[in-house]
Design an enzyme around this catalytic site. Structure first.
Site, PDB file in Angstrom:
ATOM      1  N   VAL A  81      -7.212  16.380  31.244  1.00  0.00           N
ATOM      2  CA  VAL A  81      -7.612  15.008  31.127  1.00  0.00           C
ATOM      3  C   VAL A  81      -9.179  14.970  31.438  1.00  0.00           C
ATOM      4  CG1 VAL A  81      -7.291  12.636  31.771  1.00  0.00           C
ATOM      5  CG2 VAL A  81      -5.487  14.173  31.631  1.00  0.00           C
ATOM      6  N   ALA A  82      -9.666  15.584  32.442  1.00  0.00           N
ATOM      7  CA  ALA A  82     -11.046  15.352  32.543  1.00  0.00           C
ATOM      8  C   ALA A  82     -11.970  16.072  31.623  1.00  0.00           C
ATOM      9  CB  ALA A  82     -11.287  16.162  33.981  1.00  0.00           C
ATOM     10  N   GLU A 122     -11.795  11.300  25.638  1.00  0.00           N
ATOM     11  CA  GLU A 122     -11.052  10.488  25.141  1.00  0.00           C
ATOM     12  C   GLU A 122     -11.730   9.082  24.379  1.00  0.00           C
ATOM     13  OE1 GLU A 122      -8.484  11.862  28.574  1.00  0.00           O
ATOM     14  OE2 GLU A 122     -10.515  10.978  28.090  1.00  0.00           O
ATOM     15  N   ASP A 182     -33.406   7.798 -10.032  1.00  0.00           N
ATOM     16  CA  ASP A 182     -33.726   7.421 -11.396  1.00  0.00           C
ATOM     17  C   ASP A 182     -34.982   6.743 -11.315  1.00  0.00           C
ATOM     18  OD1 ASP A 182     -31.349   8.128 -12.569  1.00  0.00           O
ATOM     19  OD2 ASP A 182     -30.273   6.146 -11.933  1.00  0.00           O
ATOM     20  N   ASP A 186     -26.539   4.672 -11.857  1.00  0.00           N
ATOM     21  CA  ASP A 186     -26.065   3.214 -12.396  1.00  0.00           C
ATOM     22  C   ASP A 186     -24.847   3.055 -13.285  1.00  0.00           C
ATOM     23  OD1 ASP A 186     -27.512   3.829 -14.289  1.00  0.00           O
ATOM     24  OD2 ASP A 186     -28.974   1.974 -13.784  1.00  0.00           O
ATOM     25  N   ASP A 206     -22.965   8.693 -14.484  1.00  0.00           N
ATOM     26  CA  ASP A 206     -23.572   9.114 -13.281  1.00  0.00           C
ATOM     27  C   ASP A 206     -22.525   9.663 -12.201  1.00  0.00           C
ATOM     28  OD1 ASP A 206     -26.229   8.969 -14.083  1.00  0.00           O
ATOM     29  OD2 ASP A 206     -26.101   7.118 -13.716  1.00  0.00           O
ATOM     30  N   GLU A 234     -15.937  14.813  36.991  1.00  0.00           N
ATOM     31  CA  GLU A 234     -14.493  14.426  36.929  1.00  0.00           C
ATOM     32  C   GLU A 234     -13.974  16.026  37.139  1.00  0.00           C
ATOM     33  OE1 GLU A 234     -13.797  12.730  32.867  1.00  0.00           O
ATOM     34  OE2 GLU A 234     -14.690  10.843  33.600  1.00  0.00           O
ATOM     35  N   THR A 283     -14.450   2.285  31.589  1.00  0.00           N
ATOM     36  CA  THR A 283     -15.691   1.767  31.944  1.00  0.00           C
ATOM     37  C   THR A 283     -16.823   2.432  31.183  1.00  0.00           C
ATOM     38  OG1 THR A 283     -15.891   3.807  33.572  1.00  0.00           O
ATOM     39  CG2 THR A 283     -14.981   1.840  34.353  1.00  0.00           C
TER      40      THR A 283
END
Length: 893
Positions: free
Chosen positions: A293-294, A298, A340, A612, A616, A681, A711
């Protein structure tokens, strides 16, 4: 077979899917087995079974479930699934479901991106009409357009959509081809032979599926339907061109596998070490879960997603609508722009620029007014209710120029005095009128391409040809104007060849579409930022080159490809490999744009391509950043693109690239911020394992999840809103191979910021325990005398990591510069994010319901005072490191 009969396809004969539409009309009729009375209803039914319906078909969609599964097993998604599983193992289902929601939201974003190519093809289909007027069995009949087959004879009238690709057999019409060519001026289509060597779209006797008839009436023989039309071919190109993952998407995937490998390897090594030193199996598994997990960030993927979404909103306010989140980052690595000319570099407003007469050259005088007044009589411009002009932009420029030179033309009087009109012929490239003028009598007035008009003159025209070439090289569209006064009582010519002869040159008119005023500065910024700018246009090479030079494209060298359709791969590679040249690709086709995009990608370039028209779409789809025009672009171009310019302005592309660089820099900033917390961690679990359990776990799994998903998220997002640092557009584009995570970033985050944070938080943990009289190996479990001190110590570790986050956030705001250079309070969102994480931490520490959930305890004042110093210590050590680095760079020759 006579022209009035229909011959069925012989039994066993394969249908001719691609007849040559330019071969002589009798031969084309013979190949299509049709005649002037059209097909019979029975024969049309048979051909419909052979050829299939006249519609743009798309590939079968892949299974939605299969696509969803592919997105849910993305490497980072797998890590998030593991984090969710561990949250459930830890007995915290709320956080587990929250992580699952993050995975599903990101998968939904990816699915939307996968569907864009199919949406572009579906939009193409909207250009086809629902019904068509066709002659069958010799009678006009309204049928569904999807039932048309090759050999059908269709009737085209003003306002109708062309239902299939067809060859005119009678009459004449004007057709709006803008959805295919991007040119706003309607083109005349007439019965007659084709142009030798001309592109198919410029052939004067062909009409194409999806275009609109703006005037006239004609009959046309269908030679291609469905996927075999120009529209179907473009749809096939759009489906065949694949959209590769963006650099950020590729790099995040690599980083995810790296993190997974590190987490699994560390977990395996220390799991074995824990068993080897005799730790209980329960403690060993807890250690392995905590280590995984550390190591899993996440918050990384959702933070990147939200930061890119913020970039999208900022760019939308600046005139660039981004359709794919990852395209924001791709913009930052763009190093080539293919643009263009008309409407993007220029204002798309033709104006009078120069006048030349045989007697006076370019010297201005009253003769200019006569030339302009005469040329304005040879127009079909109309005036609206509010006196605005409507019609061809070139002709509107002539009428406006005449008015500006005190020679205005009464358009109603022009129409009243007109005796004959020979419309613009694309093969001859001129038009003419026979005009009754009270001043000059009955006159033939001709205007058109100089090389054509000069051939009709009596006498030498060498000086006029030289003058026309000079004007063209100055970027002007040049028209020659010639006249002939008819003798009194002469009949009005009924044929144009009788009218357009024995002419006298009145002069030349130079018209100019000026560049947008902001483009030159934008091109200069591109060059300062190391970007190359190529022009890919259907216009004349000399005109495009003149515009390029005026806006600064082509520094230090400009290459012009006059007929880019004929350029080979080797020549194209040599052109694009030249480091000091920018190229004008003139007379380009849809395949040319696609070829240029592919060649640049093969050279390792990150390409932004503007467009355009419908034609294209394949190139827009293939380029890393397809840029469609919001004002003048078609729906298909907008669907195929990744960015839409709401102002059709080249300068907006440059602004978007700067924003992309800023977003990329900010992504790196919050990655440093997130990764810096992996070390503090992980270290507590390493201390636990290496001490063989004599030191209790300094941090719980649930507290890690509270940090990673609670946090750190808002400050990380706030770092994504940092302003661009000075010099952002003064450095060259980063190499496409450069990862978003570099070795220096890892050293800074894991080595400097992470190590300092780990030392500080472990110091706080041991301070609380030793103050309570703890010695290594003393029991701290529930019911033991030191249990409360242990809970307080883990809370100090948790709160210490949060306060270290504050210092890391300020340090991560800049990579090299000092904090004072960008200002302490210039990012109010960061200050708000820090205030939130401190308030959130205080709630987890002091609120009784949350204390029981997260395993925390209220911290005494001396511990609060201790951890309050952590932000300054973390930021201060990194500020010192950056100062040493800047000093070393300044002193190193």
């Amino acid at each position: 077979m006579t022209e009035a009969t229909t011959t069925p396809l012989p039994a066993g004969q394969e249908p001719l899917l691609s007849p040559d539409p330019l071969e002589p009309l009798p031969l084309l009729r013979r190949e299509l087995h049709t005649g002037s009375s059209g097909l019979s209803a029975r024969e049309a039914g048979r051909r419909l079974a052979v050829y299939g319906p006249n519609e743009v078909r798309r590939k079968a969609r892949t299974s939605l479930g299969r696509e969803l599964v592919r997105q849910l097993v993305h490497p980072l998604a797998l890590l998030l699934w593991a984090a969710a599983a561990l949250a459930f193992v830890a007995g915290i289902p709320v956080l587990g479901w929250a992580i699952i929601a993050v995975v599903l939201v990101n998968a939904a974003f990816a699915l939307l991106q996968e569907r864009q190519a199919e949406q572009a093809v579906e939009t193409l289909a909207k250009y086809l009409p629902e019904h068509a007027l066709v002659i069958r069995d010799g009678r006009p009949l309204a049928v569904e357009a999807r039932e048309l087959v090759p050999g059908d004879l269709v009737v085209l009238e003003e306002g109708a959509k062309v239902p299939a690709d067809a060859r005119l057999t009678a009459g004449g019409i004007e057709v709006d081809l803008s959805m295919l060519t991007g040119e706003s001026t309607p083109a005349e289509r007439i019965v007659g032979p084709g142009l030798i060597g001309a592109p198919l779209l410029q052939e004067p006797n062909l009409v194409f599926s999806g275009t609109v008839c703006t005037g006239g009436q004609a009959q046309a023989m269908v030679f291609a339907t469905g996927d075999h039309t120009e529209l179907g071919r473009i749809a096939a190109l759009s489906q065949r061109t694949r959209r590769d993952p963006s650099p950020l998407e590729q790099q995040v995937k690599k980083v995810a596998w790296l993190i997974a490998a590190v987490a699994v390897a560390m977990g395996g090594v220390f799991l074995a070490a824990g068993v080897a030193v005799g730790l209980p199996l329960t403690d060993t598994l807890m250690f392995a879960i905590g280590l995984l997990v550390a190591n899993v960030p996440e918050g990384l993927l959702p933070t990147i997603t939200l930061a890119l979404a913020v970039g999208v909103r900022v760019l939308a306010r600046q005139g660039a609508v981004i359709k794919r989140l990852s395209a924001v980052e791709t913009l930052g690595s763009t190093n080539v722009i293919c643009t263009d000319k008309t409407g993007t570099l220029t204002q798309n407003r033709m104006r009078l620029q120069a006048v030349w007469t045989p007697e006076h050259g370019r010297e201005p005088g009253p003769w200019d007014g006569e030339l302009l007044r005469t040329s304005s009589l040879c127009t079909t411009v109309t005036r609206g209710e509010e006196s605005e002009l409507h019609g061809d932009p070139t002709e509107m420029a002539l009428v406006g120029g005449a008015a500006a030179h005190a020679a205005p033309v009464d358009l109603d009087g022009r129409d009243t005095g007109r005796r004959a009109l020979f419309r613009f012929d694309p093969r001859l490239r001129l038009m003419s009128v026979v005009q009754a003028d009270g001043v000059q009598g009955l006159r033939v007035i001709v205007k058109g391409a100089p090389e054509t008009v000069l051939q009709t003159l009596e006498g030498s025209s060498q000086s006029a040809a030289a003058a026309a070439e000079e004007l063209a090289h100055e970027g002007m569209r040049v028209l020659a104007v010639a006249v002939r006064t008819l003798p009194a009582g002469a009949e009005v010519p009924s044929r144009r060849q009788d009218a357009e002869t024995g002419l006298r040159l009145l002069g030349l008119v130079g018209l100019y579409d000026p560049p947008r005023p902001e483009v030159a500065a934008a091109v200069r910024r591109c060059h300062e930022a190391g970007l190359r700018v190529h022009i890919v246009t259907g216009d004349n090479g000399a005109t495009a080159a003149a515009v390029a030079r005026e806006v600064g494209i082509g520094q230090p060298r400009l290459q012009v490809v006059a007929q880019s359709e004929s350029i080979g791969d080797h020549e194209l590679d040599a052109l694009l490999a030249s480091a000091d040249a920018e190229v004008v690709f003139a007379r380009s086709s849809p395949e040319t744009k696609l070829k240029v995009a592919d060649a640049l990608r093969a050279h390792g370039q990150i390409v932004a391509m503007t467009g355009d028209g419908v034609n294209d779409a394949p190139a827009l789809h293939r380029a890393h950043i397809g840029v469609a025009m919001g004002l003048s672009g078609t729906d298909v171009a907008r669907e195929a693109s990744t960015m839409v310019l709401t102002d059709d302005n080249f300068a907006t592309i440059v602004t978007a690239i700067e924003s992309g660089r800023r977003v990329y820099d900010n992504v790196r900033k919050f990655i440093v911020y997130i990764f810096a917390h992996l070390t503090p961690e992980v270290v507590p679990f390493l201390v636990f394992a290496l001490s063989a359990g004599t030191v209790p776990l300094p941090l719980t799994v649930l507290q890690i999840l509270a940090i990673d998903l609670g946090t750190e998220t808002l400050p990380a997002l706030a770092l994504g809103r940092e302003r661009a640092e000075p010099g952002t557009m003064s450095r060259p584009p980063r190499p496409s191979s450069q990862g978003v995570i570099s070795r220096d970033m890892l050293i800074r985050s894991w080595g400097y910021l992470g190590t300092v944070s780990a030392v500080l938080v472990m110091g706080a943990f041991f301070y609380v325990l030793w103050r309570a009289g703890w010695h290594p190996g003393d029991p701290t479990g529930a019911g033991s005398p030191l249990h409360h001190a242990y809970v307080t110590a883990t809370t100090a570790t948790f709160a210490g990591i949060v306060t270290c986050q504050v210092g890391t956030a300020f340090a991560a705001r800049t990579d090299h510069a000092a904090l004072r250079d960008i200002g302490l309070f210039t990012n109010p969102l960061l200050l708000a994010g820090i205030a939130f994480e401190l308030a959130f931490t205080a709630a987890l520490v002091y609120a009784p319901p949350l204390q029981g959930l997260f395993g925390t305890a209220a911290l005494p004042l001396d511990v609060v005072a201790l951890i309050a110093t952590f932000p300054v210590l973390v930021w201060g050590t990194d500020e010192l490191r950056r100062w040493v680095r800047r000093t070393h760079q300044h002193t190193t020759p």
